[in-house]
Design an enzyme around this catalytic site. Structure first.
Site, PDB file in Angstrom:
ATOM      1  N   TRP A 329     -16.748 -22.861  40.564  1.00  0.00           N
ATOM      2  CA  TRP A 329     -15.926 -21.961  39.723  1.00  0.00           C
ATOM      3  C   TRP A 329     -16.453 -20.530  39.795  1.00  0.00           C
ATOM      4  O   TRP A 329     -15.685 -19.572  39.828  1.00  0.00           O
ATOM      5  CB  TRP A 329     -15.970 -22.446  38.265  1.00  0.00           C
ATOM      6  N   HIS A 330     -17.794 -20.417  39.852  1.00  0.00           N
ATOM      7  CA  HIS A 330     -18.376 -19.079  39.851  1.00  0.00           C
ATOM      8  C   HIS A 330     -18.111 -18.326  41.145  1.00  0.00           C
ATOM      9  O   HIS A 330     -18.009 -17.106  41.136  1.00  0.00           O
ATOM     10  CB  HIS A 330     -19.883 -19.146  39.582  1.00  0.00           C
ATOM     11  N   GLY A 331     -18.047 -19.021  42.241  1.00  0.00           N
ATOM     12  CA  GLY A 331     -17.792 -18.298  43.476  1.00  0.00           C
ATOM     13  C   GLY A 331     -17.593 -19.226  44.645  1.00  0.00           C
ATOM     14  O   GLY A 331     -18.150 -20.323  44.694  1.00  0.00           O
ATOM     15  N   PHE A 487     -15.483 -13.166  39.454  1.00  0.00           N
ATOM     16  CA  PHE A 487     -15.125 -14.583  39.385  1.00  0.00           C
ATOM     17  C   PHE A 487     -13.695 -14.765  38.890  1.00  0.00           C
ATOM     18  O   PHE A 487     -13.278 -15.794  38.518  1.00  0.00           O
ATOM     19  CB  PHE A 487     -16.106 -15.336  38.470  1.00  0.00           C
TER      20      PHE A 487
END
Lengths: 487, 490
Positions: A329-331, A487
């Site tokens: 999800w973060h990257g 993000f």
């Protein structure tokens, strides 16, 4: 439009004046929500108006799905199809804009077997700001209706304004529909104390972002650009500590500004951080860090996984799945995936075998050891979060153990002057001390809002002037963006 | 509209309090600005030009106004240009600026002077854009803006030059330079003690905007670097942004609307500074862009002066400047081009305007183009219209530049090759034997060697010159022309 820009300050002032003087009236809720929707779209469109279409599509689909789910309360199959449409739309957009190239490059070897080149198939799209946040927020609405925990709203303006609400649109907190949506259907009475506390929270957030986070960022950016051989122990330690503080301060500042802005408009947003750097274990850490995201994963991924056949191994696998997704999800990068998995590993291994046994020790020692242990590993894992690739992360880890003479010859101040170097460490120690003070004297904030207003005036004045004089901003500071915007 | 549910009074009170807080903060910042604690003007020379232009506006007519950036104020010598064109020339340049800033400089300058000709140095026309958020462009724009004297009322330029988010940096030195707290606390200490941040040029000193500082040219080690590392300027650096193109046009339109003639000039950089033929490509690009504007373009890059390493600053930075020697040569070529292209302009120097001559006769460059006046306190005639050792000498003068801080003497010998006595004379080195008295009062003979000033290249007058330490000259013992061996390098 960035919160830390003059444009936004003027924008917010105009919004506040129009909102409180003309629009916030019990008989004009639709007008008020339309106004919020318009200014939110203006706020977002300031970056790139083309990506407004994604928010409109996401909002439109989920509003329609919500209505359909409300109509088909008994038809399970139909409900699944409608929920599937919501998931497909939101995750499809996220996949296309954020993950397509990542998966493509990850599958490069396989593609080459078919004579395809991943680079040729790449989509030349830029990542729309905030897409990971608003898609999750709007998904929570359809899932909650599907689960029967929420009734669909019939007013599209309220719903569209809920999805696009500008204080938290681009970097959260990721609000649940059941908490935020009803606030769009109610009138908010002007409460001077609330509005002022919101303003103070905004000033505090700006101070944290501009004075602390952006100052530390200067060092961190330099350190991560060094060739591996030049990273000595002192440089690596400073880079690791500074980045952890930078990340926390940057993101918590954003959340506080968002909460403060919403409060100034009479809305309440969720708390996103509760002093995570003082966490006394890994479970405690995730209960304090980016709370709106971790609870989202808990409610919408972990809980469904728990319904599957259970067992020790299965539970461990569930944890790793959630942390894999957290990383992703973060990257869209393997460094983030690895960061997520490492944190999952910490939770599974250290929590039962290190943290809980430490509980047996007398309290001050136990607390110090648990917090110290958590801190060290949390700081260390964040190297994966910051490093542009695995090689850079490896170089930074190697640097932590590089105390050789030639490496030590490197000026560990990097581009920092003595004043900046001392000031940065002062900020780190000062912030941690302040957080510790808050942790053990919990009523600090409440007490701050009691009594005469002079002390609040004084604090506001000092905060602004310290930010003006000691902040890392201005024409020479190129990267002023909040970290979580990416993000 | 029904406003009964809106607690206007408490909302109004909140906003009043908010406004008071804003005024308090803005007032504090304004106070810091006024105290000059974050002021950096004492270390820059941009404001000096404006102060000078303002101070001479009633006494001096600026005939030729040169717009540019650091290339112009290091590469063009306004006093020499004034002497060689006969028109008072003023270099109005700021470091790092581009065309848009020059446009606003011109707008402002036209309220202080009425030039006949505006010369625009083309390094203003580069690839940069004002709103591209490059710190260097932005800071240069801010400096230029703050140097302009009517800044307080110049909102038009402020709004044109800066995006809203950058406006506060243009308005407040505290916001712009607060980083000094970390980077240069010494400067803040100095600022606190400093009474005045900008000291106007002395009224006794004619300041026309020059800021030449590079005395030594490209060394042989640096030349070797060109061979091993290659050129500095690649294709990307020779491009010209649309904004610069647009503002070049606006400058020309503004000047023409006031009946002022315009010319463009490209000062050179060392030829090897460019990748192969890129200097030519840049020249062609400029020519193409300037053609529709119907203004002359003096391309010094292509005028055979870009291959002398001694004329250029030793740097591998894109922005290479000329040395003092290089700028003398460039200024001379420029003057000739102006004289040729604009023969109809009024030239007070050539027309014998006494006021003009009294202004320049003690300034550098004057003696290369005009005969010295015996009444000039800066000049001492040693010989005048005298035949000695078979040479007819028009003038042998010693000149002490009163406006220079250096304690040196310029010695000039002027010889007219058309004089009958000088027929057959070849240019060499003039050897001058003089009787001098040293500081202890002892007499002795000193021989000075005066080199031919090839930078001037005047057909009707040979000028030989040298610079010597301040000495007391009693008289001339003799003068002769010594033949010199020509070196291989041109």
């Amino acid at each position: 439009m960035q919160f830390n820009s003059a444009t936004f300050a003027v924008f917010m002032l105009i919004v506040l004046v129009l909102y409180w003087f003309f629009l916030n009236h019990p008989k004009r809720l639709n007008a008020r929500n339309s106004f919020i929707l318009c200014v939110s779209y203006l706020f977002y469109g300031w970056w790139d108006w083309r990506f407004l279409s994604l928010i409109v599509i996401s909002s439109g689909v989920d509003f329609a799905v919500g209505l359909k789910l409300g109509e088909k309360e008994k038809d399970r199959r139909q409900r699944k199809i409608w929920l599937g449409l919501s998931l497909l739309t939101n995750l499809g957009m996220l996949g296309a804009f954020k993950y397509f190239n990542f998966f493509l490059e990850s599958a490069d070897v396989a593609l080459q077997l078919f004579g395809l080149n991943a680079f040729d198939l790449r989509l030349q799209w830029i990542l729309p700001v905030g897409i990971s946040f608003y898609t999750f927020q709007t998904l929570s609405y359809t899932i909650d209706i599907y689960r029967g925990q929420l009734k669909p709203v019939s007013n599209p303006i309220s719903f569209f304004a809920f999805v696009a609400f500008f204080p938290q649109l681009v970097a959260g907190p990721i609000e649940r529909a059941k908490l935020l949506l009803p606030q769009f259907e109610n009138h908010h009475k002007f409460n001077e104390k609330e509005v002022k506390s919101g303003l103070l929270l905004v000033l505090w957030g700006l101070f944290k972002k501009i004075v602390i986070a952006d100052r530390l960022a200067l060092y961190v950016n330099e350190a991560y650009m060094l060739p591996g051989a030049d990273i000595s122990g002192p440089i690596a330690i400073a880079a690791v500590v500074f980045f952890t503080l930078q990340l926390y301060v940057d993101f918590s500042a954003y959340s506080e500004i968002a909460i403060g802005l919403a409060r100034m408009l009479g809305f309440k947003l969720s708390t996103n951080f509760v002093r995570p750097l003082l966490a006394n274990g890994f479970a405690d850490l995730w209960a304090r860090w980016h709370i709106s995201l971790t609870t989202w994963f808990r409610d919408y991924i972990m809980l469904p996984l728990r319904k599957l056949p259970n067992g020790k191994r299965r539970r461990a696998l569930n944890v790793m799945i959630v942390f894999f997704i957290t990383g992703l999800w973060h990257g869209a990068s393997w460094t983030f995936v690895l960061w997520g998995l490492v944190n999952g590993g910490f939770l599974l291994l250290f929590e039962p075998f290190v943290i809980r046994p430490l509980n047996q020790l007398p309290n001050p020692i136990s607390r110090i050891l648990r917090t110290g242990f958590t801190t060290i590993f949390m700081y260390g894992a964040l190297v994966l979060f910051r490093a542009p690739d695995l090689d850079a992360a490896g170089a930074m880890y190697a640097g932590l153990f590089n105390w050789s003479g030639s490496a030590m010859d490197m000026n560990h101040h990097l581009l920092f002057t003595d004043s900046e170097w001392i000031f940065s460490w002062f900020l780190v120690i000062g912030l941690l001390s302040f957080e510790a003070w808050q942790e053990y004297r919990g009523k600090l904030v409440e007490r701050f809002y009691e009594g005469v207003g002079l002390k609040r005036w004084l604090v506001a004045y000092v905060l602004v002037m310290v930010t003006v004089i000691l902040g890392s901003y201005g024409v020479y500071v190129l990267d002023k963006q909040f970290i979580y915007f990416q993000f | 509209m029904d406003h009964s549910h809106i607690p206007r009074r408490s909302i109004l009170l909140f906003f009043a309090e908010f406004f008071f807080g804003f005024v308090l903060i803005a007032g504090t910042i304004f106070g810091l600005d006024r105290l000059g604690i974050f002021d950096t003007r004492s270390s820059d020379h941009n404001e000096q030009r404006w102060l000078s232009l303002e101070s001479i506006k009633d006494s001096v007519d600026v005939d030729l106004l040169i717009l540019g950036n650091s290339q112009a104020y290091t590469g063009i010598l306004p006093k020499q240009l004034s002497a060689s064109t006969g028109m008072t020339s003023f270099v109005l340049a700021n470091n790092g600026i581009i065309m848009r800033d020059a446009y606003w400089n011109l707008k402002e300058a036209l309220s202080l002077c009425s030039p006949q000709l505006i010369l625009i140095e083309t390094s203003l026309m580069n690839s940069q854009e004002t709103h591209a958020d490059l710190p260097s462009v932005l800071v240069s724009s801010i400096r230029a803006l703050r140097a302009r004297p009517n800044f307080d009322r110049n909102w038009e330029s402020t709004l044109d030059l800066f995006e809203f988010d950058n406006l506060m940096y243009a308005l407040s030195p505290t916001l712009l330079n607060h980083h000094l707290v970390m980077d240069n606390p010494e400067m803040i200490k100095k600022n606190i003690l400093m009474k005045k941040h900008v000291v106007a040029p002395s009224p006794q000193r004619l300041y026309l905007g020059q800021y030449a500082k590079f005395s030594s040219g490209i060394s042989s080690q640096a030349l070797a670097l060109y061979d091993s590392l290659g050129a500095v300027i690649g294709p990307e650096q020779i491009t010209i942004s649309k904004e610069n193109e647009r503002y070049a046009k606006r400058i020309v339109e503004l000047a023409k609307s006031k009946g002022i003639q315009v010319a463009f000039a490209a000062l050179p950089r060392y030829k090897q500074h460019f990748e192969t033929d890129l200097d030519l490509a840049r020249s062609q690009l400029l020519e193409e862009l300037l053609e529709p504007l119907e203004v002359p373009f003096f391309d010094l890059q292509q005028m055979a002066i870009s291959d002398g390493p001694e004329w250029f600053q030793e740097t591998r930075h894109y922005n290479q400047h000329m040395t003092l020697r290089g700028s003398m040569f460039a200024t001379n070529i420029l003057a000739k081009a102006i004289n040729q292209e604009f023969p109809d302009l009024k030239r007070p120097g050539k027309d014998g305007n006494r006021k003009w001559h009294s202004l320049f006769e003690s300034e550098e460059g004057y003696l290369s183009f005009f005969s010295a006046k015996e009444s000039n306190p800066s000049v001492r005639f040693l010989l005048k219209n005298v035949k000695t050792s078979g040479i007819f000498v028009d003038e042998l003068v010693v000149f002490k530049d009163c406006n220079h801080f250096r304690k040196k003497l310029d010695v000039f010998v002027k010889i007219d090759p058309r004089e009958n006595e000088n027929k057959g004379l070849e240019i060499g080195l003039v050897q001058l034997a003089i009787d001098v008295i040293d500081s202890a009062g002892n007499s002795s003979t000193k021989v000075l060697e005066l080199g031919y000033d090839k930078l001037l290249q005047q057909d009707d007058l040979w000028i030989f010159r040298t610079v010597t330490d301040e000495i007391t000259i009693q008289g001339v013992k003799g003068l002769r022309m010594k033949k010199v061996q020509r070196s291989g390098r041109k």
